[in-house]
Write an enzyme that holds these catalytic residues in place. Structure first.
Site, PDB file in Angstrom:
ATOM      1  N   ASP A  51     115.790  33.329  68.681  1.00 47.46           N
ATOM      2  CA  ASP A  51     115.126  34.563  69.108  1.00 47.46           C
ATOM      3  C   ASP A  51     114.055  34.987  68.104  1.00 47.46           C
ATOM      4  O   ASP A  51     114.111  34.640  66.932  1.00 47.46           O
ATOM      5  CB  ASP A  51     116.152  35.695  69.262  1.00 47.46           C
ATOM      6  N   GLU A  52     113.111  35.739  68.590  1.00 47.62           N
ATOM      7  CA  GLU A  52     112.136  36.464  67.765  1.00 47.62           C
ATOM      8  C   GLU A  52     111.509  35.589  66.679  1.00 47.62           C
ATOM      9  O   GLU A  52     111.387  36.006  65.528  1.00 47.62           O
ATOM     10  CB  GLU A  52     112.810  37.679  67.110  1.00 47.62           C
TER      11      GLU A  52
END
Ligand code: ACM
Length: 500
Positions: free
Chosen positions: A305-306
């Site tokens: 993620d991210e």
């Protein structure tokens, strides 16, 4: 009030009977067949019921049922119960709990526990009586994946804290505990081939405290503790972003080869493993090999993620290489929804978290690759969201999530266009930027996690808030008895009466 309608998650089918069962000092817990696993399940039920009743509740195997006993049996008679379902007959002359597989008996035992008055959760002898109205129950889960995630990276939580969390998950028939073991602020699992990850990378946390990590022996004991409660631990090492702690421990994994300072803030998206160095993949092979060896369950979670500090083409190549490494270690890769930017292997599992068009599109793309999807929409399941603007803990970037909002949604209608066949289940993440103690965790998790457990287990039809909030209120005295620091949401009619 005597009722069969106090159980969370809501029972799939209940038929009320005549009269009632009373647990007395003469009762035994009997199991057939006599296997170590069934004796352990019966033993755990006895351990739950002994402190408050003061009864001996001896555990006996294979013996014929005597009136007043609680009998647990595995039978081949009802394969439709599946691997986790159970049937329960409560009558004046005893309780019979049957299942096709041991997990079903474990869940049935949790139901017996909840059908008794809340005082059963006390650790000292209580007056009773210990009565359950007669009836029959047939119950099995809707979804295979009923999970919770605990972030032990932003703040570290002790083995005892995690065990206590596991006990609470088990009471609500959850079967997965995803541990977020590494992030910018800390690396929490000993990796013998790269020892500085834990020694240096584990020695910080949000706000600058001491941090900590689990030795492999401690971690293996946690895995065992969870399995004994029919919970599979899913380890996550987040990558290629969220890796400052690893980069601080081994600067050669960084693009510029320079060790960043340890990070104790709460920003995201600034760190990345160098995706161009072969060393990075040797490192990940070592880490994932050691983690796979500690993991009897089939899954390794690689975060993903991210990754704002990793250019997208490099990110996609990285995820595709890492999923091959996971497969070499005979595990299924799980990643947050962003991993669906890559071409996924069909056994991959994708964890949806962003209830926005990009997130929906990634979940649907994952399903097109054949992947299963876990639903963790931040606006419903993120346990670190504040309940309302006055909540002293938590964040609100996904909004405020009160108890009713956390409960009122359905996994099969939440993501437009996602086929129901690709929905593996539901998971409730608890990120710990603001949570430092077990009481903090409990306050954020309860009562919302109980509602998520019901969404994961109970049939969609018949599940409605006005009924749920009354059942939920009956769990307040249970949490009080267990010392669980829950949030007394104004949305539920809490009672303090332990006879309820
Ligand atoms: C996430 O909340 N970054 C998965």
């Amino acid at each position: 009030m005597l009722t069969l309608n106090r159980v969370i998650p809501m029972l799939a089918a209940v038929t009320p009977g005549e009269g009632l069962f009373a647990l007395t000092a003469a009762a035994r817990i009997t199991v057939t067949p006599e296997t170590p696993e069934l004796l352990a399940i019966g033993g755990r039920l006895a351990e739950l019921l002994r402190p408050a009743t003061g009864f001996a509740l001896p555990l006996t195997a294979g013996s014929p049922q005597v009136p007043g006993d609680i009998h647990l049996a595995i039978t081949d008679a009802d394969p439709a119960l599946g691997s986790e379902g159970y049937a329960l007959t409560i009558a004046a002359d005893g309780i019979t709990l049957t299942a096709h597989r041991p997990a079903g008996l474990f869940y049935g035992a949790q139901t017996v526990r909840q059908l008794l008055p809340a005082a059963i959760e006390q650790q000292s002898v209580q007056p009773g009586p210990w009565e359950i109205p007669a009836g029959t129950i047939r119950d099995a889960p809707r979804f295979a994946w009923r999970g919770a995630m605990l972030d032990v990276a932003r703040h570290f939580f002790s083995v005892l804290d995690v065990q206590r969390y596991i006990d609470l998950l088990a009471a609500y028939k959850l079967n997965r505990l995803h541990l977020h073991l590494a992030d910018d602020q800390g690396w929490r699992i000993e990796i013998k081939s790269w020892p500085n990850l834990a020694h240096h990378g584990g020695s910080s946390q949000v706000g600058g405290g001491r941090g900590g990590y689990y030795t492999q022996a401690e971690y293996a004991a946690l895995v065992r503790y969870a399995l004994d409660r029919h919970i599979v631990i899913v380890p996550e090492i987040d990558m290629p972003g969220h890796t400052n702690a690893a980069l601080a421990a081994y600067p050669e994994l960084n693009g510029d080869g320079i060790a960043p300072p340890r990070y104790t803030g709460t920003e995201v998206g600034f760190s990345s493993l160098c995706t161009e160095k072969e060393l990075t993949y040797r490192f990940l092979d070592d880490v994932l090999r050691e983690l796979a060896a500690l993991t009897p369950g089939p899954y390794l979670h690689i975060g993903g993620d991210e990754a704002a500090a990793t250019p997208e083409p490099a990110y996609i190549r990285f995820i595709e290489r890492v999923q091959a490494i996971v497969a070499q270690h005979d595990k299924q890769m799980i990643g947050w929804e962003e991993v669906a930017k890559a071409t996924l292997r069909p056994e991959a599992v994708v964890q949806f978290w962003t209830p926005r068009p990009e997130g929906y599109a990634l979940a649907c793309a994952a399903a097109q690759d054949g992947a299963q999807v876990i639903l963790s929409p931040a606006t419903k399941t993120y346990l670190d969201m504040q309940y309302d603007p006055t909540t002293p803990l938590g964040q609100h970037w996904a909004g405020y999530v009160e108890t009713q909002a956390a409960y009122n949604w359905d996994p099969t209608t939440f993501i437009p266009g996602l086929p129901a066949a690709n929905i593996l289940g539901v998971e409730s993440p608890l990120w710990t930027e603001t949570a430092e103690t077990f009481d903090d965790l409990a306050f954020l998790a309860f009562p919302r996690l109980a509602g998520h457990a019901e969404i994961g287990w109970s049939p969609a039809e018949g599940r409605w808030w006005e009924d749920y909030r009354v059942r939920l209120a009956a769990h307040g005295p249970r949490w009080d008895a267990l010392g669980v620091n829950f949030y007394r949401s104004p949305q539920a009619p809490w009672t303090a009466d332990p006879k309820k």
